[in-house]
Design an enzyme around this catalytic site. Structure first.
Site, PDB file in Angstrom:
ATOM      1  N   CYS A   1      -2.703   4.987   5.676  1.00 39.35           N
ATOM      2  CA  CYS A   1      -4.149   5.088   5.871  1.00 39.35           C
ATOM      3  C   CYS A   1      -4.480   5.361   7.343  1.00 39.35           C
ATOM      4  CB  CYS A   1      -4.826   3.797   5.421  1.00 39.35           C
ATOM      5  SG  CYS A   1      -4.424   2.403   6.486  1.00 39.35           S
TER       6      CYS A   1
ATOM      7  N   ASP B   1       2.772   2.431   2.403  1.00 36.51           N
ATOM      8  CA  ASP B   1       2.785   3.085   3.708  1.00 36.51           C
ATOM      9  C   ASP B   1       4.195   3.084   4.283  1.00 36.51           C
ATOM     10  OD1 ASP B   1       0.095   3.279   3.512  1.00 36.51           O
ATOM     11  OD2 ASP B   1      -0.392   1.953   5.185  1.00 36.51           O
TER      12      ASP B   1
ATOM     13  N   CYS C   1       0.809  -1.225   0.000  1.00 38.92           N
ATOM     14  CA  CYS C   1       0.000   0.000   0.000  1.00 38.92           C
ATOM     15  C   CYS C   1       0.839   1.271   0.000  1.00 38.92           C
ATOM     16  CB  CYS C   1      -1.014  -0.008   1.140  1.00 38.92           C
ATOM     17  SG  CYS C   1      -0.442  -0.646   2.684  1.00 38.92           S
TER      18      CYS C   1
ATOM     19  N   CYS D   1      -2.052  -3.337   9.187  1.00 39.72           N
ATOM     20  CA  CYS D   1      -1.626  -2.062   9.770  1.00 39.72           C
ATOM     21  C   CYS D   1      -1.127  -2.269  11.202  1.00 39.72           C
ATOM     22  CB  CYS D   1      -2.779  -1.058   9.780  1.00 39.72           C
ATOM     23  SG  CYS D   1      -3.342  -0.614   8.135  1.00 39.72           S
TER      24      CYS D   1
END
Lengths: 176, 134
Positions: free
Chosen positions: B63, B39, B37, B106
Site C-alpha cells: 500500500c 505486502d 496484507c 507499515c
C-alpha cells in the site's frame, strides 16, 4: 463480531458447497425482503432490514476463501491479522518479490502473453493452497487453537491474491 | 482512508527505487513481508569500508504507506553509519509520515527491513573475516 456461519445457518467448515451457500443466501434474502414487511410495525421493519444487511455481509465473507478462513480461525479463538500472524517464510517472500517484478517487467513490455502465463501459474498455486487448507481444516478440531497451523498458508493465499489482483488490473490495462 | 500529504508525496515520487547487487560483499539485503496484507518489501544498503551507508535502494509491493515508509527509510539511511542506522525506529517513520494507527504496521515493516539489511551485511562481513582468518 457476528459469526457469519451462524447468520447464514450453514455448517462452520472451509469446504462449503458454493451452491448451498448461494441458496441459503437467496432464501434468507427473500424471507427478509422489505416488501414482506411493508405493512409491519416500524420496529419490525428495522429489524428485518438490519438482519438482511447481516445476511449480505455474512455471504460476502463466506464466499471469499480468505475471509472464510479468517472467520473459522476467529471462531476457534486463533488471532488473525497484523502482528498476530507468523512472519512469511523467506522463500515465499523471495518468490513473490520475483514474480511481482516479472509482472512489472511484462507490463512495461506490454507483453500480454507473459502476463497471462504468470497469472495462470499463480492460479495453479492458489488452487493447490486452497486444497491443502481444506485438508488441514478438515482434519483439525474446528474449535481448537490448533487451527493456527493453517496461518502460513492463509498468509500465502493473501500474497497470491495480491498478485492476481495486480495481474488482472494490468491485463485490463493492456487489453483496453 | 485519507493518506497524509507526505505519504502521497513519497508514493508519487518514491526515492531510491531499485536494486543493488545482493552478491556484493558491501551490500546488505533485507526482505520482509506482512502476511495480513500480502505486502513484500526489499531494502538494500551499500556500506563503505569506513562503515558508512553510501547508497540505499528499495522495492516495495504494498500500500501507499508501505511504499512511503520504505522510501523515507532509504532517504534517512544514506550517509549514516551502521550504528546510527540501527537507531531508526518505526515510531520516527510513523511520526514523519503522519501514519494513522491502522498503518503503523507499515513503519514496523520498514524498521524490520532496515534491521534485516544490517544483519545481512554483518553476517557477510563476519563470513569474510572468518575466511580471511583461516
Amino acid at each position: 463480531m457476528i459469526d457469519p456461519f451462524q447468520t447464514l445457518g450453514v455448517e462452520a467448515r472451509f469446504d462449503l458447497d458454493p451452491d448451498e451457500l448461494a441458496r441459503r443466501h437467496r432464501d434468507l434474502s427473500r424471507a427478509l425482503h422489505p416488501d414482506r414487511y411493508a405493512g409491519a410495525p416500524a420496529a419490525e421493519r428495522r429489524l428485518s432490514l438490519s438482519r438482511a444487511i447481516e445476511v449480505n455481509d455474512a455471504f460476502r465473507v463466506l464466499k471469499d476463501p480468505i475471509r472464510r478462513a479468517e472467520a473459522l480461525l476467529r471462531r476457534a479463538g486463533v488471532p488473525v491479522g497484523e502482528t498476530a500472524e507468523p512472519k512469511p517464510s523467506p522463500d515465499l517472500l523471495m518468490e513473490m518479490m520475483e514474480r511481482r517484478e516479472e509482472l512489472g517487467d511484462a507490463r512495461r513490455r506490454k507483453d500480454l502473453v507473459a502476463v497471462r502465463a504468470l497469472t495462470e501459474a499463480i492460479r495453479v498455486r492458489e488452487r493447490e493452497v486452497l486444497a491443502s487448507m481444506g485438508r488441514q481444516f478438515a482434519v483439525s478440531d474446528p474449535d481448537s487453537t490448533k487451527l493456527a497451523v493453517v496461518l502460513p498458508e492463509l498468509g500465502e493465499l493473501r500474497y497470491l491474491r495480491r498478485f492476481l489482483d495486480e495481474a488482472s488490473a494490468i491485463e485490463e490495462e493492456l487489453t483496453t | 482512508m485519507a493518506y497524509s500529504e507526505k505519504v502521497i508525496e513519497h508514493y508519487e515520487n518514491p526515492r531510491n527505487v531499485g536494486t543493488l547487487d545482493k552478491n556484493d560483499e558491501h551490500v546488505g539485503t533485507g526482505l520482509v513481508g506482512a502476511p495480513a496484507c500480502g505486502d513484500v518489501m526489499r531494502l538494500q544498503i551499500k556500506v563503505s569500508d569506513a562503515g558508512v551507508i553510501e547508497d540505499a535502494k528499495f522495492k516495495t509491493f504494498g500500500c501507499g504507506s508501505a511504499i512511503a515508509s520504505s522510501s523515507l527509510a532509504t532517504e534517512w539511511l544514506k550517509g549514516k553509519t551502521i550504528d546510527e542506522a540501527e537507531q531508526i525506529k518505526n515510531s520516527m517513520i510513523a511520526e514523519e509520515l503522519h501514519l494513522p494507527p491502522v498503518k503503523i504496521h507499515c513503519s514496523v515493516l520498514a524498521e524490520d527491513a532496515i534491521k534485516s539489511a544490517i544483519a545481512d551485511f554483518r553476517s557477510k562481513q563476519a563470513a569474510k573475516k572468518a575466511l580471511a582468518g583461516q
